[in-house]
Design an enzyme around this catalytic site. Structure first.
Site: not given
Ligand SMILES: [Zn+2]
Length: 343
Positions: A111-112, A115, A121
């Site tokens: 997820h990070e 980003h 998101h």
């Protein structure tokens, strides 16, 4: 059990609120030049944890044209700091990715990193209101119309937070699907589109696959389809009958597949989860079963891991031939009983 679920949602919900302001500034920044992400680990970052990060980086590199390279010039610094959240600035431009020690941030590495590559998101897309009931007073969830929409909205995205009172899907069948940990088909597709990853020659991929920009001699396939051209299955499909049949399965630490064929073109499969051992964690990350009844296999169908409201008993109609059943690996043995027939 409830407090465990709630605490998971609360932590997940706060995943990186601190960088919302930063993100708005960074969302217009360019992507990483030459699709090469430059980073270094903080001096105290444990070796064993570096391996976890590298595993995710290697996976992303194996399905996109993005490369990860350790460097001390104009870079992202990956740190492991107590007392703060898992957080990352969005897109190119340096900064700090903080992976707080513990299982939670270990699970959020993909997820990070997404980003960091420029992916926002899922709940902050401009079309969020079509899919999610977002409480406006919760400042965490901003409807950011600046975000470009590449792939369609998908409830199985690793970039979508787990469901909470403040973030509910209109279709509650997806409540526990939200907060999925592995990268979805469309998460990877987004990275490939954002970085214009292509191959000189496109393969004739089947079942909605596309040519893998990292290895142009094979396709990237929706879950359940395998092989160079996404036309191979893990096993022979089961032939259904007009009367209800039962399929029983025990699953632990390995994702398993079953396929159910249709006897002819006009037939429809009726299928539902009849019984199972529940493990109701956000994103069903403790194990689940997904009956892929949606006509486009790239989308995530509802993952079943909770008895919540008896929703799992809903009979799904599938015209797919075959219909794919994915038993997602869990953290303990889980038993499932699925009933099916054709009409
Ligand atoms: Zn995030």
């Amino acid at each position: 059990m409830l407090w465990i679920i709630l605490s998971f949602f609360l932590i997940f919900g706060n995943l990186d609120a601190s960088v919302i302001r930063q993100k708005r500034q960074l969302s217009t920044r360019p992507i990483w030049p030459n699709a090469t992400y430059l980073f270094h680990f903080d001096e105290v970052f444990p070796e064993w944890r570096k391996k976890l990060v590298w595993e995710v980086m290697d996976f992303i590199s194996s399905v996109t044209c993005v490369k990860f390279q350790e460097s001390y010039e104009e870079v992202v610094r990956i740190i492991s700091q107590n007392g703060t959240r898992c957080a990352s600035p969005v897109a190119y431009g340096g900064g700090i990715v903080n992976l707080k020690p513990g299982k939670f941030c270990d699970n959020a590495i993909n997820h990070e990193l997404l980003h960091s590559l420029g992916i926002q998101h899922e709940q902050e897309r401009s079309d969020t209101a079509v899919y999610l009931n977002v409480k406006k007073e919760n400042q965490l969830f901003l409807n950011n119309s600046e975000i470009s929409i590449i792939a369609p909205f998908d409830f199985g995205s690793a970039m979508l937070y787990a469901g909470t009172e403040n973030l509910k899907p209109y279709d509650m069948d997806y409540y526990y699907t939200m907060g999925t940990l592995p990268l979805s088909f469309f998460d990877i597709y987004n990275v490939n589109k954002l970085y214009s990853c292509t191959c000189a020659e496109e393969l004739k991929c089947e079942n909605f696959g596309y040519t893998n920009p990292s290895s142009c001699d094979k396709c990237i396939c929706p879950d359940g389809f395998f092989g160079k051209l996404c036309n191979e299955l893990k096993k022979e499909p089961i032939q259904p009958t007009h009367s209800w049949q039962t399929l029983s399965k025990t699953v632990e630490n390995e994702t398993l597949y079953e396929y159910i064929a249709l006897p002819h073109q006009n037939a429809t499969l009726e299928i539902f989860v009849a019984e199972f051992d529940e493990n109701p964690l956000g994103g069903c990350h403790g194990g689940s079963v997904e009956i892929k009844y949606l006509p486009d296999p790239r989308f995530t169908s509802p993952k079943v891991c909770s008895h919540d409201g008896g929703r799992y008993l809903k009979v799904r109609a599938s015209s797919n031939n075959p219909t794919v059943i994915v038993y997602h690996e869990g953290n303990k043995p889980l038993n499932y009983e699925i009933k099916y027939r054709y009409v």
